[in-house]
Design a protein around this motif. Structure first.
Motif, PDB file in Angstrom:
ATOM      1  N   ILE A   1       0.840  -1.204   0.000  1.00 51.61           N
ATOM      2  CA  ILE A   1       0.000   0.000   0.000  1.00 51.61           C
ATOM      3  C   ILE A   1       0.872   1.251   0.000  1.00 51.61           C
ATOM      4  CG2 ILE A   1      -1.686   1.309   1.337  1.00 51.61           C
ATOM      5  CD1 ILE A   1      -2.769  -1.404   2.328  1.00 51.61           C
ATOM      6  N   ILE A   2       1.961   1.236   0.785  1.00 54.24           N
ATOM      7  CA  ILE A   2       2.881   2.379   0.811  1.00 54.24           C
ATOM      8  C   ILE A   2       3.480   2.601  -0.575  1.00 54.24           C
ATOM      9  CG2 ILE A   2       5.132   3.147   1.654  1.00 54.24           C
ATOM     10  CD1 ILE A   2       4.435   2.069   4.351  1.00 54.24           C
ATOM     11  N   GLU A   3       3.917   1.512  -1.203  1.00 55.18           N
ATOM     12  CA  GLU A   3       4.511   1.634  -2.539  1.00 55.18           C
ATOM     13  C   GLU A   3       3.492   2.158  -3.542  1.00 55.18           C
ATOM     14  OE1 GLU A   3       5.915  -2.266  -3.314  1.00 55.18           O
ATOM     15  OE2 GLU A   3       7.619  -2.138  -1.929  1.00 55.18           O
ATOM     16  N   GLY A   4       2.245   1.688  -3.426  1.00 57.16           N
ATOM     17  CA  GLY A   4       1.213   2.131  -4.360  1.00 57.16           C
ATOM     18  C   GLY A   4       0.818   3.580  -4.166  1.00 57.16           C
ATOM     19  N   ALA A   5       0.878   4.072  -2.931  1.00 52.76           N
ATOM     20  CA  ALA A   5       0.506   5.460  -2.657  1.00 52.76           C
ATOM     21  C   ALA A   5       1.509   6.438  -3.265  1.00 52.76           C
ATOM     22  CB  ALA A   5       0.402   5.685  -1.152  1.00 52.76           C
TER      23      ALA A   5
ATOM     24  N   ILE B   1       8.649   2.473   8.565  1.00 47.92           N
ATOM     25  CA  ILE B   1       8.674   2.343   7.109  1.00 47.92           C
ATOM     26  C   ILE B   1       7.896   3.479   6.456  1.00 47.92           C
ATOM     27  CG2 ILE B   1       8.160   0.817   5.169  1.00 47.92           C
ATOM     28  CD1 ILE B   1      10.286  -0.237   7.095  1.00 47.92           C
ATOM     29  N   GLY B   2       6.785   3.901   7.085  1.00 44.70           N
ATOM     30  CA  GLY B   2       5.977   4.977   6.529  1.00 44.70           C
ATOM     31  C   GLY B   2       4.685   5.135   7.295  1.00 44.70           C
ATOM     32  N   VAL B   3       3.804   5.970   6.743  1.00 44.17           N
ATOM     33  CA  VAL B   3       2.469   6.192   7.306  1.00 44.17           C
ATOM     34  C   VAL B   3       1.459   6.029   6.182  1.00 44.17           C
ATOM     35  CG1 VAL B   3       0.921   7.842   8.437  1.00 44.17           C
ATOM     36  CG2 VAL B   3       3.339   7.764   9.076  1.00 44.17           C
ATOM     37  N   ILE B   4       0.376   5.287   6.461  1.00 45.77           N
ATOM     38  CA  ILE B   4      -0.670   5.138   5.446  1.00 45.77           C
ATOM     39  C   ILE B   4      -1.977   5.712   5.969  1.00 45.77           C
ATOM     40  CG2 ILE B   4       0.336   3.166   4.255  1.00 45.77           C
ATOM     41  CD1 ILE B   4      -1.444   1.329   5.836  1.00 45.77           C
ATOM     42  N   ARG B   5      -2.740   6.292   5.034  1.00 52.12           N
ATOM     43  CA  ARG B   5      -4.045   6.851   5.350  1.00 52.12           C
ATOM     44  C   ARG B   5      -5.130   5.854   4.972  1.00 52.12           C
ATOM     45  NH1 ARG B   5      -3.767  12.001   1.524  1.00 52.12           N
ATOM     46  NH2 ARG B   5      -3.325  10.258   0.106  1.00 52.12           N
ATOM     47  N   MET B   6      -6.323   6.075   5.488  1.00 51.35           N
ATOM     48  CA  MET B   6      -7.446   5.240   5.083  1.00 51.35           C
ATOM     49  C   MET B   6      -7.687   5.379   3.587  1.00 51.35           C
ATOM     50  SD  MET B   6     -11.278   5.144   6.658  1.00 51.35           S
ATOM     51  CE  MET B   6     -10.654   4.592   8.241  1.00 51.35           C
ATOM     52  N   GLN B   7      -7.490   6.586   3.062  1.00 47.73           N
ATOM     53  CA  GLN B   7      -7.670   6.793   1.626  1.00 47.73           C
ATOM     54  C   GLN B   7      -6.683   5.962   0.819  1.00 47.73           C
ATOM     55  OE1 GLN B   7      -7.364  10.897   0.453  1.00 47.73           O
ATOM     56  NE2 GLN B   7      -7.270  10.437  -1.728  1.00 47.73           N
ATOM     57  N   ASP B   8      -5.432   5.854   1.279  1.00 46.39           N
ATOM     58  CA  ASP B   8      -4.439   5.034   0.578  1.00 46.39           C
ATOM     59  C   ASP B   8      -4.892   3.579   0.505  1.00 46.39           C
ATOM     60  OD1 ASP B   8      -2.821   7.300   0.427  1.00 46.39           O
ATOM     61  OD2 ASP B   8      -1.769   6.814   2.290  1.00 46.39           O
ATOM     62  N   VAL B   9      -5.417   3.070   1.628  1.00 46.08           N
ATOM     63  CA  VAL B   9      -5.840   1.671   1.691  1.00 46.08           C
ATOM     64  C   VAL B   9      -7.002   1.429   0.736  1.00 46.08           C
ATOM     65  CG1 VAL B   9      -6.663  -0.168   3.185  1.00 46.08           C
ATOM     66  CG2 VAL B   9      -5.075   1.529   4.087  1.00 46.08           C
ATOM     67  N   MET B  10      -8.029   2.296   0.796  1.00 42.36           N
ATOM     68  CA  MET B  10      -9.205   2.095  -0.046  1.00 42.36           C
ATOM     69  C   MET B  10      -8.876   2.261  -1.522  1.00 42.36           C
ATOM     70  SD  MET B  10     -11.410   1.132   2.038  1.00 42.36           S
ATOM     71  CE  MET B  10     -12.640   0.969   0.756  1.00 42.36           C
TER      72      MET B  10
END
Length: 761
Positions: A94-98, A223-232
């Motif tokens: 997910i981090i890589e995709g964001a 490693i990073g921070v992900i948001r709910m928007q990134d996941v969805m």
């Protein structure tokens, strides 16, 4: 059905996410426990009050410990996307995709940076949160929610000078502390991240290489921070791609549901072609054929069975044992195997053994009734004892013990947990103590590798502690209930050898423990007083267990009567305590009974009934004669039984020895019975599959056979032989002198080995 279940679970998860995604939903790490509106809007007037406000938040977040998010994964198996995509996408993917910059979703700020500068960076840049570092240490996170709290505090300033002072304040004073950040590991899935966000009422989670109970640990690397928007976004992208692929794969089907059904069939066929699946299918087919042949042989009244009934019973027993030992390979529950094994053996004995004519004689029916009565004693004893412990745990009675644990030294904690487990398992069921202590270690020891070693130590300590009291270990209980052991000599003569076994093993294993500050990240709540009802239930439960041997000694009645009496007393007590409370009370005995491992009790029933057949038919007696003629002493026989219990469950081993040796020849508290209790109880620690405690650890901490053999087996063996040596030395000192007893036996063993070697040449 499968498709509707999948769609329903995904809909539930999406609904869960939507409910938490309002524009001003609190950002990461605001506590799950809601605060009152008064607390949120009107209590912050200066920095001191702000810090108090944050402290209250932290305490609320930690109250009761973190949520067990692993049980809340609503996505389940999603067949729309392949494994590793969609809801099963890893946090790292997910981090890589964001693709949100060098810092992977966050702005890196210094603890001395001003609040207004950090806020400018996260509002105008590509990242909307800041991780604040004090040197190289993570101090916390700063989000728009923290800025709102900051602004509220500033708005309450009494003067313009005080308000202006806020503008130059350092961001460190207003961050959400690192200790309560909701975090996921790089391997955690999108569905786990979503549920963690929802349950903690947050919109961001920190991703690290190592986390424990969704919190960072000392050695975590961010490693990073992900948001709910990134996941969805990642989930929707993967599912759209999967839908397009299905349309291309099945162009003749226009309905997406029909395409999905065809894909399910295709995946099932591909799965069946995998080597592992083919192997399982072959095993199942062979098992089915063997079962049909066995049933057919019984129904046909085969003359071979009449002529070789003894071989047939031994064959059924060995085959059943193979299925029990390799339960995970064959995927048959060992309780089912044990019950079928006992039935097959009793049918063979009743209808085909000796002078049997195809119908059970009155003698066999009487023997069956006697064996069932003996086995039922043990089963009812275990049922009552386990229920009492379960209801004590439901009332958090064990806080009486856990409140005393305050050390932050890993080696010190290693010894404390070891001694605590040793003495607890002497008065409680050692399997239950293992489960309780391993559950406690999940909060005390945040590092997984350390927790495995601590868990293995708990297995060794529980098995050693269960030996020296009649109610601590099922094998000692079996010997006690069949009059091979009595209470006082068991406690006085087996305590020191058991304790030496524990100390020997722990002294060896503690060298693998490396001191660090990781225990500071434990999630065990601060010690707190136990409610009065919890104290009453705890001490009443302990009294019920301790009174069992006293009751049996004074009344002459079987111990299971005493244990059932204690259960009845606890039942009445909890009914009185919870009188008038509505609904199904989780703390009452009926609910405790529903949580018991009933299959484990049925396993004991099947095993002991099977051993009973070998006993009644005289096969065990023949084995005893063989061992006596070929081994120089009962000490060596008992030691061998202990080593065998590392591979084979010690319940049938002890049951077999009970039938092999006559109580008239080897009376109550004979050296043989005491040594068998010691060896069978502690020998099971040498391998993880050798005891119920070890098998429980495999399930609770995912400890595998090879890891245990490499890390623990040698230490467990050191303690095992140290305990045996201690018992033999103690027995010799108490019964006729050390040299007069041990030396002749050692010489006899040497002579026998020499004769066997000469025989080879």
């Amino acid at each position: 059905m499968l498709l509707s279940t999948m769609i329903g679970s995904r809909a539930a998860l999406l609904a869960l996410v939507i409910n938490s995604s309002s524009a001003f939903a609190p950002s990461s790490f605001v506590p799950k426990t809601p605060l009152s509106s008064t607390t949120q809007t009107s209590s912050i007037v200066n920095k001191a009050q702000y810090q108090q406000y944050s402290k209250q938040n932290t305490q609320l977040a930690d109250y009761g410990g973190p949520t067990d998010y692993s049980s809340l994964d609503l996505a389940g198996e999603c067949l729309l996307t392949p494994e590793g995509y969609g809801f099963s996408s890893s946090a790292e993917r997910i981090i890589e995709g964001a693709n949100r910059g060098e810092n992977a979703g966050y702005f890196r700020a210094k603890a001395t940076d001003r609040v207004i500068d950090v806020m400018e960076a996260i509002t105008q840049g590509e990242n909307d949160v800041a991780l604040v570092y004090d040197g190289t240490d993570l101090a916390g996170i700063f989000t728009e929610a923290d800025y709102i709290n900051f602004s509220q505090a500033r708005a309450k300033s009494s003067t313009e000078e005080e308000s202006a002072q806020y503008l130059i304040s350092s961001v460190k004073e207003y961050v959400t502390p690192a200790s309560i950040l909701v975090s996921v590991s790089t391997d955690d899935t999108a569905s786990q991240a979503l549920v963690a966000m929802r349950e903690s009422n947050v919109r961001h989670v920190v991703v690290a290489d190592k986390v424990s109970n969704y919190r960072l640990v000392a050695e975590s690397e961010i490693i990073g921070v992900i948001r709910m928007q990134d996941v969805m976004t990642q989930i929707q992208k993967d599912e759209r791609l999967s839908l397009d692929s299905l349309q291309q794969k099945f162009p003749g089907l226009k309905d997406p549901l029909s395409q999905m059904r065809e894909e399910i069939k295709s995946q099932a066929n591909e799965l069946a072609r995998e080597p592992e699946t083919s192997k399982r299918d072959l095993i199942r087919a062979a098992t089915a054929i063997l079962s049909l042949l066995t049933v057919g042989g019984f129904l046909s009244g085969s003359p071979w069975l009449h002529a070789h009934a003894e071989i047939a019973m031994i064959g059924i027993f060995l085959l059943g044992y193979i299925f029990i030992i390799f339960e995970e390979v064959f995927e048959f529950d060992k309780a089912a195997v044990a019950l079928l094994m006992s039935t097959g053996m009793w049918v063979t004995y009743a209808d085909y053994y000796g002078e049997a004519n195809g119908v059970a004689s009155d003698l066999v029916v009487t023997q069956l009734s006697e064996q069932l009565a003996e086995v039922s004693d043990i089963c009812f004893f275990l049922l009552a004892a386990s229920t009492i412990v379960e209801v004590v745990d439901a009332h958090q009675g064990f806080k009486v013990v856990t409140n005393l644990i305050t050390t932050k030294s890993k080696k010190g904690l290693f010894w404390i947990i070891g001694f605590l487990t040793f003495f607890l398992s002497a008065i409680l069921n050692n399997l239950t103590v293992t489960i309780v202590m391993v559950s406690l270690l999940k909060k005390l020891v945040p590092v997984e590798a350390d927790r495995k070693l601590f868990g293995a130590m708990v297995v060794v300590a529980a098995n050693a502690g269960g030996v020296w009291t009649p109610i601590g270990d099922v094998t000692t209980t079996m010997l006690w209930m069949n009059d091979q052991l009595s209470t006082y000599p068991t406690v006085t003569e087996l305590f020191i050898p058991s304790f030496v076994c524990l100390v020997g093993s722990l002294a060896f294993l503690v060298n693998q423990v490396e001191e660090d500050n990781s225990l500071e990240n434990s999630t065990l709540p601060d010690p707190s007083p136990l409610a009065l009802r919890g104290q009453v239930v705890f001490w009443s439960g302990i009294a019920s267990l301790l009174a069992v041997p006293v009751f049996a000694e004074f009344t002459g009645l079987p111990p299971y009567i005493a244990m059932l009496t204690g259960l009845g007393a606890m039942w009445a007590l909890t009914d009185i305590i919870h009188f008038g409370e509505e609904g199904d009370n989780e703390m009452k005995i009926p609910k405790a009974l529903s949580r018991l491992d009933t299959s484990g009790i049925l396993f004991f029933l099947g095993i002991l009934m099977s051993i009973g057949v070998l006993d009644k038919s005289g096969i065990l007696k023949e084995l005893a004669v063989f061992l006596n003629e070929n081994l120089p002493s009962q000490d060596i026989i008992a030691t061998g039984i202990g080593l065998a219990s590392a591979l084979i469950d010690n319940v049938p081993l002890v049951a077999a020895t009970q039938g092999m040796y006559d109580l008239a020849e080897y009376g109550t508290d004979d050296k043989l019975w005491q040594l068998i209790a010691l060896c069978a109880g502690t020998g099971g620690s040498i391998l993880i599959i050798g005891s119920a405690s070890g098998v429980a650890l495999m399930g609770l901490e995912k400890v595998d056979f090879l890891w245990y053999a490499k890390k623990v087996s040698v230490g467990a063996a050191v303690g095992y032989f140290a305990g045996i040596a201690t018992y033999l030395a103690q027995y010799s000192l108490l019964h006729g002198g050390l040299l007069n007893t041990i030396v002749p036996e050692a010489m006899a063993a040497v002579d026998m080995v020499g004769q066997n070697v000469n025989g080879l040449f």
